[in-house]
Design a protein around this motif. Structure first.
Motif, PDB file in Angstrom:
ATOM      1  N   PRO A 160     -34.462  12.592 -80.734  1.00 38.70           N
ATOM      2  CA  PRO A 160     -33.448  13.312 -79.944  1.00 38.70           C
ATOM      3  C   PRO A 160     -32.981  14.614 -80.603  1.00 38.70           C
ATOM      4  O   PRO A 160     -31.794  14.830 -80.823  1.00 38.70           O
ATOM      5  CB  PRO A 160     -32.297  12.304 -79.864  1.00 38.70           C
ATOM      6  CG  PRO A 160     -32.436  11.492 -81.102  1.00 38.70           C
ATOM      7  CD  PRO A 160     -33.895  11.426 -81.417  1.00 38.70           C
TER       8      PRO A 160
ATOM      9  N   ARG B 266     -27.303  19.856 -89.214  1.00 29.17           N
ATOM     10  CA  ARG B 266     -26.856  18.463 -89.098  1.00 29.17           C
ATOM     11  C   ARG B 266     -27.340  17.789 -87.808  1.00 29.17           C
ATOM     12  O   ARG B 266     -27.275  16.570 -87.676  1.00 29.17           O
ATOM     13  CB  ARG B 266     -25.333  18.389 -89.128  1.00 29.17           C
ATOM     14  CG  ARG B 266     -24.744  18.711 -90.484  1.00 29.17           C
ATOM     15  CD  ARG B 266     -23.246  18.518 -90.451  1.00 29.17           C
ATOM     16  NE  ARG B 266     -22.648  18.810 -91.728  1.00 29.17           N
ATOM     17  CZ  ARG B 266     -22.656  17.962 -92.755  1.00 29.17           C
ATOM     18  NH1 ARG B 266     -23.214  16.778 -92.616  1.00 29.17           N
ATOM     19  NH2 ARG B 266     -22.103  18.284 -93.900  1.00 29.17           N
TER      20      ARG B 266
ATOM     21  N   HIS C 208     -37.166   6.614 -84.289  1.00 30.99           N
ATOM     22  CA  HIS C 208     -35.751   6.615 -83.985  1.00 30.99           C
ATOM     23  C   HIS C 208     -35.356   5.276 -83.382  1.00 30.99           C
ATOM     24  O   HIS C 208     -35.952   4.826 -82.408  1.00 30.99           O
ATOM     25  CB  HIS C 208     -35.447   7.758 -83.012  1.00 30.99           C
ATOM     26  CG  HIS C 208     -33.984   7.937 -82.777  1.00 30.99           C
ATOM     27  ND1 HIS C 208     -33.121   8.311 -83.781  1.00 30.99           N
ATOM     28  CD2 HIS C 208     -33.223   7.768 -81.688  1.00 30.99           C
ATOM     29  CE1 HIS C 208     -31.896   8.366 -83.305  1.00 30.99           C
ATOM     30  NE2 HIS C 208     -31.926   8.046 -82.036  1.00 30.99           N
TER      31      HIS C 208
ATOM     32  N   VAL D 299     -22.991   6.806 -81.686  1.00 30.22           N
ATOM     33  CA  VAL D 299     -23.631   7.850 -80.869  1.00 30.22           C
ATOM     34  C   VAL D 299     -24.302   8.866 -81.795  1.00 30.22           C
ATOM     35  O   VAL D 299     -25.463   9.245 -81.604  1.00 30.22           O
ATOM     36  CB  VAL D 299     -22.594   8.559 -79.970  1.00 30.22           C
ATOM     37  CG1 VAL D 299     -23.242   9.730 -79.228  1.00 30.22           C
ATOM     38  CG2 VAL D 299     -22.005   7.585 -78.968  1.00 30.22           C
ATOM     39  N   SER D 300     -23.556   9.283 -82.799  1.00 28.21           N
ATOM     40  CA  SER D 300     -24.059  10.335 -83.683  1.00 28.21           C
ATOM     41  C   SER D 300     -25.291   9.884 -84.465  1.00 28.21           C
ATOM     42  O   SER D 300     -26.269  10.619 -84.575  1.00 28.21           O
ATOM     43  CB  SER D 300     -22.943  10.749 -84.649  1.00 28.21           C
ATOM     44  OG  SER D 300     -23.305  11.918 -85.334  1.00 28.21           O
ATOM     45  N   ARG D 301     -25.250   8.687 -84.998  1.00 29.48           N
ATOM     46  CA  ARG D 301     -26.359   8.206 -85.833  1.00 29.48           C
ATOM     47  C   ARG D 301     -27.437   7.499 -85.004  1.00 29.48           C
ATOM     48  O   ARG D 301     -28.603   7.858 -85.056  1.00 29.48           O
ATOM     49  CB  ARG D 301     -25.849   7.220 -86.890  1.00 29.48           C
ATOM     50  CG  ARG D 301     -25.195   7.847 -88.082  1.00 29.48           C
ATOM     51  CD  ARG D 301     -26.131   8.770 -88.826  1.00 29.48           C
ATOM     52  NE  ARG D 301     -27.354   8.112 -89.245  1.00 29.48           N
ATOM     53  CZ  ARG D 301     -28.519   8.753 -89.387  1.00 29.48           C
ATOM     54  NH1 ARG D 301     -28.630  10.037 -89.133  1.00 29.48           N
ATOM     55  NH2 ARG D 301     -29.587   8.092 -89.787  1.00 29.48           N
ATOM     56  N   ALA D 302     -27.029   6.471 -84.253  1.00 30.45           N
ATOM     57  CA  ALA D 302     -28.032   5.649 -83.577  1.00 30.45           C
ATOM     58  C   ALA D 302     -28.631   6.366 -82.372  1.00 30.45           C
ATOM     59  O   ALA D 302     -29.832   6.282 -82.122  1.00 30.45           O
ATOM     60  CB  ALA D 302     -27.420   4.313 -83.156  1.00 30.45           C
ATOM     61  N   GLU D 303     -27.804   7.106 -81.624  1.00 34.17           N
ATOM     62  CA  GLU D 303     -28.335   7.767 -80.428  1.00 34.17           C
ATOM     63  C   GLU D 303     -28.959   9.118 -80.751  1.00 34.17           C
ATOM     64  O   GLU D 303     -30.017   9.459 -80.239  1.00 34.17           O
ATOM     65  CB  GLU D 303     -27.213   7.959 -79.396  1.00 34.17           C
ATOM     66  CG  GLU D 303     -26.631   6.666 -78.840  1.00 34.17           C
ATOM     67  CD  GLU D 303     -27.672   5.840 -78.110  1.00 34.17           C
ATOM     68  OE1 GLU D 303     -28.567   6.417 -77.473  1.00 34.17           O
ATOM     69  OE2 GLU D 303     -27.594   4.597 -78.204  1.00 34.17           O
ATOM     70  N   LEU D 304     -28.271   9.898 -81.576  1.00 33.77           N
ATOM     71  CA  LEU D 304     -28.716  11.280 -81.788  1.00 33.77           C
ATOM     72  C   LEU D 304     -29.342  11.517 -83.157  1.00 33.77           C
ATOM     73  O   LEU D 304     -29.905  12.586 -83.396  1.00 33.77           O
ATOM     74  CB  LEU D 304     -27.530  12.240 -81.589  1.00 33.77           C
ATOM     75  CG  LEU D 304     -26.870  12.168 -80.201  1.00 33.77           C
ATOM     76  CD1 LEU D 304     -25.625  13.019 -80.154  1.00 33.77           C
ATOM     77  CD2 LEU D 304     -27.855  12.620 -79.112  1.00 33.77           C
ATOM     78  N   GLY D 305     -29.248  10.575 -84.058  1.00 31.14           N
ATOM     79  CA  GLY D 305     -29.873  10.722 -85.378  1.00 31.14           C
ATOM     80  C   GLY D 305     -29.292  11.860 -86.199  1.00 31.14           C
ATOM     81  O   GLY D 305     -29.970  12.450 -87.030  1.00 31.14           O
ATOM     82  N   GLN D 306     -28.011  12.185 -85.981  1.00 24.84           N
ATOM     83  CA  GLN D 306     -27.424  13.344 -86.659  1.00 24.84           C
ATOM     84  C   GLN D 306     -27.075  13.053 -88.115  1.00 24.84           C
ATOM     85  O   GLN D 306     -26.863  11.910 -88.501  1.00 24.84           O
ATOM     86  CB  GLN D 306     -26.161  13.789 -85.902  1.00 24.84           C
ATOM     87  CG  GLN D 306     -26.480  14.309 -84.510  1.00 24.84           C
ATOM     88  CD  GLN D 306     -25.241  14.610 -83.689  1.00 24.84           C
ATOM     89  OE1 GLN D 306     -24.171  14.085 -83.951  1.00 24.84           O
ATOM     90  NE2 GLN D 306     -25.400  15.427 -82.666  1.00 24.84           N
ATOM     91  N   GLU D 307     -27.004  14.123 -88.873  1.00 24.54           N
ATOM     92  CA  GLU D 307     -26.602  14.037 -90.281  1.00 24.54           C
ATOM     93  C   GLU D 307     -25.081  14.055 -90.335  1.00 24.54           C
ATOM     94  O   GLU D 307     -24.462  15.045 -89.939  1.00 24.54           O
ATOM     95  CB  GLU D 307     -27.185  15.244 -91.029  1.00 24.54           C
ATOM     96  CG  GLU D 307     -26.694  15.424 -92.448  1.00 24.54           C
ATOM     97  CD  GLU D 307     -27.039  14.259 -93.340  1.00 24.54           C
ATOM     98  OE1 GLU D 307     -26.211  13.340 -93.420  1.00 24.54           O
ATOM     99  OE2 GLU D 307     -28.132  14.277 -93.942  1.00 24.54           O
TER     100      GLU D 307
ATOM    101  N   ALA E  24     -19.757  13.752 -80.398  1.00 25.36           N
ATOM    102  CA  ALA E  24     -20.490  13.435 -81.636  1.00 25.36           C
ATOM    103  C   ALA E  24     -20.972  14.716 -82.313  1.00 25.36           C
ATOM    104  O   ALA E  24     -20.857  14.873 -83.533  1.00 25.36           O
ATOM    105  CB  ALA E  24     -21.669  12.513 -81.314  1.00 25.36           C
TER     106      ALA E  24
END
Lengths: 265, 393
Positions: free
Chosen positions: A58, A41, A49, B383-391, A87
């Protein structure tokens, strides 16, 4: 499998942690297919990005061995560390067993930096002092470079390593950099140019970079940390400042626990 | 944060969900998670909790997952007995049917319901008694044209007794519990909304992933707006999305014999959108995206302030390039109307579009997995999506 997540301030710190993990046989994971599903994930799937063509994706750097699985995120500054941890811990289906944070204390008091980060972390029991690791779940510790006591940065540690691994080169680098005056306008053309050099860690950083530039001309210092003897040389690894960091990483990683599990099985 | 109908939701047991907590719900709540994780079940739970003693709401909860009444009528019904479907709202163990137990954090209180199969004779008319007995039937299943003219025979048949307790913790002792018994039959006389249930009811509307594709369904909903004198609300909403929309009208097929004093009977009138400059455009000729937006507008016009809009698979029918604008429009309209949104999605693009179009403080995302919810505030999601691109799905 012991899993640990490290959040560090910058890409140099990532390489230092990676080198010290390698002492336990952990190797960098290159292919997504080889990545522990636990971390999937954390891998961004879109480019560019935020629409920024220049920005690095990142993605954390991953290391793994048979018994350990590690992700290291570069947060890009102390102010981002807590939100990156929160996060990531929310994004993951489960929490890793260890959480380690590395920051430096270039221009602030060590204890104050440590308290700032610890109070913002979403986890409890982050140890009793800088460099200590709490024994809760997950095991959490916050390490303030270079040694949890004196103000400075990663480069203070690297220069001490260079004294063991590259003494002659270090002497030359110091002879060149030390006499330079940050206020010499015949060298630095404007405030922007002299800015970083005039900081407390400016000269130390420049000296470490000079050594790296000779060892890996044209490459960044993080490449040199990976490839050269900074953290490979036996005497460098036995320096107190390095052993202290190694103990911290081992505690977050749960090396003792893994060894116990291995010996009992 | 502004007040919402559901500040939190605790589903102790409903369908396959057990002890699921959604804490600190926001004005807009996105539900993500793998297939069979229970996202749609959460919407159904909200629907029931909004109006637990209305038989039509139980019927509606059953219908959310089926294509009935949108397509199955044409193919002679789905073949699924609706009482069976109703029974499956209740948690199933090995040979046992457990209780539904859902708690809303706001004015809607807490319901506990049990189900019991019976065999008996359905009443000739729906019943709502002062003693808390509600007896009704689902709509008659019309398998073919002939059945329409047959008088339903009075037969002993299966029914389902639902025993409902409504609990309010904040009320004085002695007034904290109301109890209702609802008997639902597979066939017989339909409830059809002729009997009003005055007990707790929260204004709620639901968009399934396919309902916007049924012309008849959309026309029925617009007719309902017309009767409630709310059609102008839907038009105003659509005008925010497309300034050229003038009206929503029902139009009969063109009468070619226009000179005749009495128009010929023809096919049923169908829903049209009147555009400035382009005239009348039948909804059936429109693209999926516009139909879905129309559906959202019609539902939102129906829901009263303080109510809830439920949307299953919010991204369905829309190209990714319009998601941000549509979500921005929808959520702003919900904010203006004081309506809370719960929406499911499988799309990361939809999540990102929500982030782009909605203020952080209005958005909450829950990832559902094995009856556990991971909560992302809007700020954390950014933070999770825009900064870190996380799923995050």
């Amino acid at each position: 499998m012991e899993r640990a997540y490290f959040v560090v301030e910058g890409p140099h710190d990532v390489e230092v942690v990676g080198r010290l993990l390698a002492l336990h046989g952990l190797e960098r994971v290159k292919w997504l297919a080889d990545l522990d599903k636990f971390w999937t994930r954390l891998v961004p799937r879109t480019f560019p990005h935020q629409g920024d063509l220049m920005r690095r994706i990142p993605v954390p750097v991953f290391f793994a061995s048979e018994g350990f699985s590690v992700a290291i995120h570069s947060a890009g500054g102390i102010g981002n560390i807590a939100s990156v941890v929160e996060a990531t811990f929310t994004a993951l289906d489960e929490e890793p067993q260890g959480l380690g944070v590395l920051l430096d204390a270039d221009d602030d008091d060590v204890k104050r930096r440590w308290e700032t980060v610890v109070s913002a972390l979403p986890t409890k029991d982050a140890g009793s002092a800088p460099g200590a690791v709490g024994q809760g779940t997950p095991r959490v510790g916050v390490y303030v470079l270079p040694d949890n006591d004196t103000a400075g940065t990663l480069e203070y540690l690297l220069v001490q390593c260079a004294e063991k691994a590259y003494p002659k080169l270090l002497k030359s680098a110091k002879a060149w950099i030390d006499p330079l005056d940050p206020n010499d306008e015949s060298i630095f053309k404007n405030a922007k140019e002299r800015g970083d050099f005039s900081k407390p860690a400016g000269k130390t950083k420049a000296i470490a970079s000079c050594v790296a530039s000779v060892l890996r001309p044209g490459k960044s210092i993080q490449v040199s940390i990976q490839d050269n003897q900074w953290l490979r040389h036996p005497e460098a690894l036995e320096l107190d400042v390095v052993k202290q960091l190694r103990r911290f990483i081992d505690a977050v990683l749960g090396v003792d626990r893994a060894t116990e599990a291995q010996s009992s099985s | 944060m502004r007040p919402v109908a559901f500040p939190s939701l605790h589903i102790q047991s409903f369908r396959g969900l057990r002890d699921l907590h959604l804490e600190e719900c926001g004005p807009v709540n996105l539900l993500v998670g793998g297939n069979n994780s229970g996202k749609t079940s959460i919407l159904e739970a909200v629907l029931l909790l909004a109006s637990p003693v209305d038989p039509r709401q139980w019927e509606g909860a059953v219908d959310l997952r089926t294509t009935w009444p949108l397509a199955d009528v044409r193919f002679g019904a789905s073949g699924v007995a609706r009482l069976d479907a109703l029974e499956w709202l209740f948690p199933h163990g090995e040979g046992t049917i457990g209780a539904i137990d859902i708690k809303g954090g706001g004015p809607v209180g807490h319901i506990v319901a049990t189900a019991e199969r019976i065999v008996g004779e359905p009443p000739g008319e729906p019943i709502v008694s002062a003693e808390g007995l509600i007896e009704a039937s689902f709509r008659v299943r019309q398998r073919n044209q002939e059945d329409l003219f047959e008088q339903p025979e009075t037969l002993v048949e299966p029914g389902l007794v639902i025993d409902i307790s409504l609990l309010w913790e904040h009320r004085p002792v002695g007034e904290r519990q109301d109890r209702f018994k609802m008997v639902l039959w597979e066939t017989g006389r339909s409830f059809r909304g002729r009997v009003r249930v005055s007990k707790p009811r929260l204004s709620v509307a639901f968009a399934s992933p396919i309902s916007h594709r049924s012309d008849g369904y959309l026309a029925t909903r617009v007719s309902r707006l017309l009767r409630a004198k709310k059609k102008h609300r839907a038009i105003a909403l659509l005008q925010q999305l497309d300034a050229k929309v003038v009206d929503l009208v029902m139009v009969s097929p063109e009468d070619f014999d226009s000179g005749s004093a009495i128009p010929r009977g023809g096919a049923a009138p169908s829903l049209h959108v009147e555009y400035e400059g382009a005239g009348l455009v039948p909804v059936h000729a429109m693209g999926d995206g516009m139909r879905r937006a129309l559906h959202f507008a019609v539902l939102l016009a129906e829901v009263e302030s303080g109510g809830v809009l439920l949307i299953d698979e919010i991204e369905v029918g829309m190209h990714t390039s319009v998601l941000r604008d549509v979500f921005n429009w929808l959520c702003q309209a919900c904010r203006d109307a004081g309506v809370q949104v719960f929406a499911t999605t499988h799309s990361l693009e939809a999540v990102d579009a929500m982030l782009e179009g909605i203020p952080d403080e209005d958005l909450v995302l829950y990832r559902i997995r094995e009856s556990r919810a991971r909560r992302f505030s809007g700020e954390l999601l950014r933070v999770s999506r825009a900064e870190l691109g996380q799923e995050v799905r």
